[in-house]
Design a protein around this motif. Sequence first.
Motif, PDB file in Angstrom:
ATOM      1  N   GLU A  91      69.802 -32.427 -14.581  1.00 51.91           N
ATOM      2  CA  GLU A  91      68.610 -32.048 -13.977  1.00 51.91           C
ATOM      3  C   GLU A  91      69.011 -30.929 -12.904  1.00 51.91           C
ATOM      4  N   TYR A 133      65.110 -24.979 -15.103  1.00 53.75           N
ATOM      5  CA  TYR A 133      65.438 -26.103 -14.988  1.00 53.75           C
ATOM      6  C   TYR A 133      64.993 -27.241 -16.013  1.00 53.75           C
ATOM      7  N   HIS A 135      63.476 -29.649 -16.033  1.00 56.93           N
ATOM      8  CA  HIS A 135      62.138 -30.002 -15.844  1.00 56.93           C
ATOM      9  C   HIS A 135      60.935 -29.446 -16.209  1.00 56.93           C
ATOM     10  N   GLN A 136      61.226 -28.118 -16.408  1.00 60.45           N
ATOM     11  CA  GLN A 136      60.402 -27.021 -16.454  1.00 60.45           C
ATOM     12  C   GLN A 136      60.103 -26.828 -18.089  1.00 60.45           C
ATOM     13  N   SER A 138      59.630 -28.328 -22.034  1.00 60.94           N
ATOM     14  CA  SER A 138      58.774 -29.440 -22.897  1.00 60.94           C
ATOM     15  C   SER A 138      60.071 -30.304 -23.581  1.00 60.94           C
ATOM     16  N   LYS A 142      63.727 -29.332 -24.802  1.00 54.80           N
ATOM     17  CA  LYS A 142      64.919 -29.798 -24.210  1.00 54.80           C
ATOM     18  C   LYS A 142      65.843 -30.239 -25.075  1.00 54.80           C
TER      19      LYS A 142
ATOM     20  N   TYR B 279      69.656 -29.612  -6.230  1.00 56.96           N
ATOM     21  CA  TYR B 279      68.328 -29.512  -6.878  1.00 56.96           C
ATOM     22  C   TYR B 279      67.439 -28.318  -6.628  1.00 56.96           C
TER      23      TYR B 279
END
Lengths: 253, 281
Positions: A91, A133, A135-136, A138, A142, B279
Motif C-alpha cells: 500500500e 497508490y 487503494h485508488q 479497483s 490491482k 503512506y
Amino acid sequence: MIKKIIEARNISKVYYSLKNENIAIEDISFDVYDKEFLTIVGPSGCGKSTLLSILAGLIQASSGEVFINGELVQGFNSLVGYMLQSDHLLEWRTVKNNVLLGLEIRRLLNKENEDYALELLNKYGLYKFLNYYPHQLSGGMKQKVALIRSLALKPEILFLDEPFSALDFQARTTISDEIKYIIKKENKTVILITHDLNEAICLSDRVVVISNKPGKIKNILKLEVSGENSIQKRKDKNFSSYLEILWKEVDGN
Amino acid sequence: MERSRWKLSKKNNFENFSKEHIAFLKKIKKEEKFISIFQISLFLLFLFVWELAVRFCLIDSFVASSSYEVVKTFINLHKSNQLWNNIFITFFEVLVTFLLGSFLGVLISIFLWWFKVFEKVCRPYLIILNALPKIALGPMIIVWVGAGMKSIIVMSLLISVINVIINVTLGFKKVDRNKILLMKTFGASKMQILKNVVLPINIPNIMSTLKINIGMSLIGVITGEFLVSKGGIGYLIVYGGQTFKINLIITGIAALSLLALFFYFAINKIEKYVNNCIYKF
C-alpha cells in the motif's frame, strides 16, 4: 511434437501434525506443453495450492519430481512467475514501485528492465495510473498490476493461484479475459488454479481435475470451445457439455 | 486524521468546492473551535472554583492548597532556580529512557522475529518480566547500579523496553503470510522480506507503541525518582510529601502534567510525520 515445459512425476505431499498425518496430494503426474493454458480444478482444500507451490519449488514434495525445461526443480526457480489469490500490492508503494518490486528483490533493476515494465503498463492501459497508490485502484486493476509485476521479471511460465477469486462476477469475467489476452500476447505457458468451472472452460486449453482428500488426478480433459471471449464461449454448444462433465467429476468426490 | 485533512483542504483553493462542501467544512471547523474553547474554560472554571472554595473556607487550604498558592509556588521555584532544573532532570531521564527503550525494543523484536525458535524460548521470561511490577526490582537495581540517575534510567528502561518488545513482536507476527509468500516467489532473502514488507507494514504499529512508551517512560522515571533521586519532579513531589507541603506536591503534579502533555504532542507530530512519509496518501 510440442515441447514439454513442465513435467510433474508422481508428486505426493504429506503433512504431519501431532495427532495424525494428512496426505494432501498423492501420485500426481502430468505434463504442460509450451504456450499451453492448463487449468487445475478441484474442490477447495484438495491441495491445489500445495501442488502449485511444489511445482514452483517453494515447498518440497514428500516424493516425486518436477522438471522445468528438462531440469529438476530444486528450490526457487526464476523461470516461474507467480500470481496469488489476492494482489498483495504494497500500500505504501505507487503502482510503478509495486511493479518494480520483483526486479528490486532480484537485483535486476536497471534502465532496460524498468523500461520493459513501464512499457507493459503502457501496453495494457495502466500507464496513467503510474503514480497512483493501490487503494485508488479497483480490484480488477490491482490484479492487472499484480500480473504486470510478475511479467516484469520475464518469466517463461506463469502460475495463477485463484487470481480472480476476490473479484465480483462482472469484474471477474472481464479481467480474466483481459489477463488471458495479455498472457497470450506475451507468449507464456500458464497453470491456473480455480474452483470456478466456467472460468476453467473459458480460459484453458486443458483441464486437470483433482479429487478431494487425498488429491489425485481424476481426469484430464482437452477442451475445444470456440469464441473470442468468455461471453461468446459460454454460448458455444460444447460449453455446456464440458461443464456437465466437469461438474460430475468434481462433484463425484 | 480529520484535522490533517482539514489542513490539506485549506491549502487548496476553495473555488473547486461546492457551496455545500464549504458549509460542511465550516461546520467541522466550528465544532473544533467549540470543543477547544470548552476544554479551556473547563480548566479555568476548575481553577476558579478551587480558589473560591478555599477563600470561602469550604475546604482547608492546608490540605487542598489553592490555585493562587500553586502559581505562587511555581514562581518561587522559578526564582530559586529549582523549577527548570528539576523539570529538565525528569525531561532528560524520560528522553533517554524513551530513545534507548524504543531503539533496543525494536532491535530485540527484529532479533526475535528473525530467530523464531529463540522467540519461543524467551516467551515465558518475557511474560514474567511483563507481569512483574518493575518497582520490585528497584532495591536490587540500586544495589547494583548505585543510587542516582543511572538506576532511575535502568529501572524505567526495563518498563519501557518490555512494553516495546511485546507490542512490536506481536505486530511482526501478524504480518500476512501471503505477503511473505509473495516475496518468496520473487526469491527474496529474509533481510529483503524484513526491509520491504515486515518493517513498513509495522510502522503504524511501532509508532503507536512508541506513543504508549512515552507514558511508560514517564511512569518508570517518576517511580525511580520516588525511590532514589536527588532531583527531578518526582523528587519535588516526594520532598513535598515528607515536609507536608501540599503546595509543592500539587505544583509537582502540574509540572508533570505539562511535561506529559509536551511529550504527547511531540510524539503525535512525529507519528503523523512518519506515517505521512511512508503512506504518502
